[in-house]
Design an enzyme around this catalytic site. Sequence first.
Site, short mmCIF file in Angstrom:
data_model
loop_
_atom_site.label_atom_id
_atom_site.label_comp_id
_atom_site.label_asym_id
_atom_site.label_seq_id
_atom_site.Cartn_x
_atom_site.Cartn_y
_atom_site.Cartn_z
N GLY A 1 0.85 -1.17 0.00
CA GLY A 1 0.00 0.00 0.00
C GLY A 1 0.89 1.22 0.00
N ASP A 2 0.46 2.29 -0.66
CA ASP A 2 1.36 3.43 -0.87
C ASP A 2 1.88 4.02 0.44
OD1 ASP A 2 -1.19 4.51 -0.26
OD2 ASP A 2 -0.88 6.26 -1.53
N LYS B 1 7.42 14.69 -8.79
CA LYS B 1 8.20 13.55 -9.27
C LYS B 1 7.93 13.36 -10.76
CE LYS B 1 6.15 11.80 -5.85
NZ LYS B 1 5.42 10.92 -4.92
N LEU C 1 1.79 2.64 3.47
CA LEU C 1 2.51 1.63 4.25
C LEU C 1 3.94 1.49 3.76
CD1 LEU C 1 2.53 -0.54 6.47
CD2 LEU C 1 1.82 -2.18 4.71
N ASN C 2 4.14 1.51 2.43
CA ASN C 2 5.50 1.43 1.89
C ASN C 2 6.37 2.55 2.46
OD1 ASN C 2 4.67 -0.72 0.27
ND2 ASN C 2 4.24 0.60 -1.48
N ARG D 1 -11.21 -4.49 -2.69
CA ARG D 1 -11.11 -3.68 -1.48
C ARG D 1 -12.45 -3.16 -0.98
NH1 ARG D 1 -7.29 0.60 -4.23
NH2 ARG D 1 -6.49 0.87 -2.12
N GLY E 1 7.79 5.86 -6.15
CA GLY E 1 7.37 7.16 -5.65
C GLY E 1 7.23 7.17 -4.13
N ASP E 2 6.73 6.07 -3.57
CA ASP E 2 6.62 5.97 -2.11
C ASP E 2 8.00 6.00 -1.47
OD1 ASP E 2 3.94 5.43 -2.79
OD2 ASP E 2 4.27 3.26 -2.70
N TYR F 1 -7.68 -4.83 -7.88
CA TYR F 1 -8.00 -4.65 -6.46
C TYR F 1 -9.28 -5.38 -6.07
CZ TYR F 1 -4.75 -0.69 -6.73
OH TYR F 1 -3.65 0.10 -6.91
#
Length: 302
Positions: free
Chosen positions: A25-26, A222, A28-29, A97, A253-254, A95
């Site tokens: 997950g963005d 970015k 969480l990373n 979710r 990106g994360d 996904y």
Amino acid sequence: MKTFIVGEAMLEYHSHGGTGLRYGGDTLNTAIHLARRGLDVAYVTAVGTDPVSDALVRAWAEEGIDVTHVHRHPDRSPGIYAIHLDAAGERSFLYWRDASAAREMFALPGMERTLAAAQDCDLVYFSLISLAVIGDAGREALLGLARARKAAGRAVAYDSNYRPRLWPDAGQAQAASLAAAGAATIGLPTNVDERELFADAADEPAIAARWHAAGCDEVIVKAGERGCFHSGPDCAQAFPVAPVRVVDSSGAGDAFNAGYLHARLIGADRDRAIAAGQALAAETLGHLGAIEVGRRRALNPA
């Protein structure tokens, strides 16, 4: 030095295979990267009360993340996503979710305590994905926290990760993203996401200008293989990046966000912070998965 990161963590299936359940997950990373660099990071999300959710929370705690603010939903469970890579290392996602516990985290007992604790920390960080999954009430609560912190001179970082399927229409996503940009002190958009979100061909300076107009103080756009563009109160400058071999673009990106924010939090100047972000992004591009495979734990539900 305390950071609160708000978002949705999910179970991950990757097309390259592997054993055990994995997570991603963005936000969480970014949380994992920051925790691995020694920061005190609280992850704010919701999972279920099932054995897989228990395993997720244990794994995050083993990464050094403060899981005090991981809430439990009695009737929901973590979402799931699948990643497929093409020959160039570019990823696509699928996904599941709709029943994700994170969608109702702001309605759970304990969230008032979490919001109160986040008022005075060093940094609060979230993304447009975070805003998408938590619904209208959760969105207002999170943006309210961000606005109050900014008014008090405290740091708020925001990344406009755009996933069209999470929104009823682009207009609602645009409004939410601009509101978040206005509540942030540090903006971390990606050029591709911004062009898709606003259906235009804006270059990096134009994207930064849009965020400044919304009220964001410092913006780092970015730009993939072209590096990034930094725009602040006193200067605007492009920062190119050396070519790297792309194995998997997941989470680059994360990783940049984590490298940049970590450097800023420990007192680095702009140039060193951007170099740190670019170095961590390049490292991430060179291995499979958003988090280094050799250090990432497979989950073994009890």
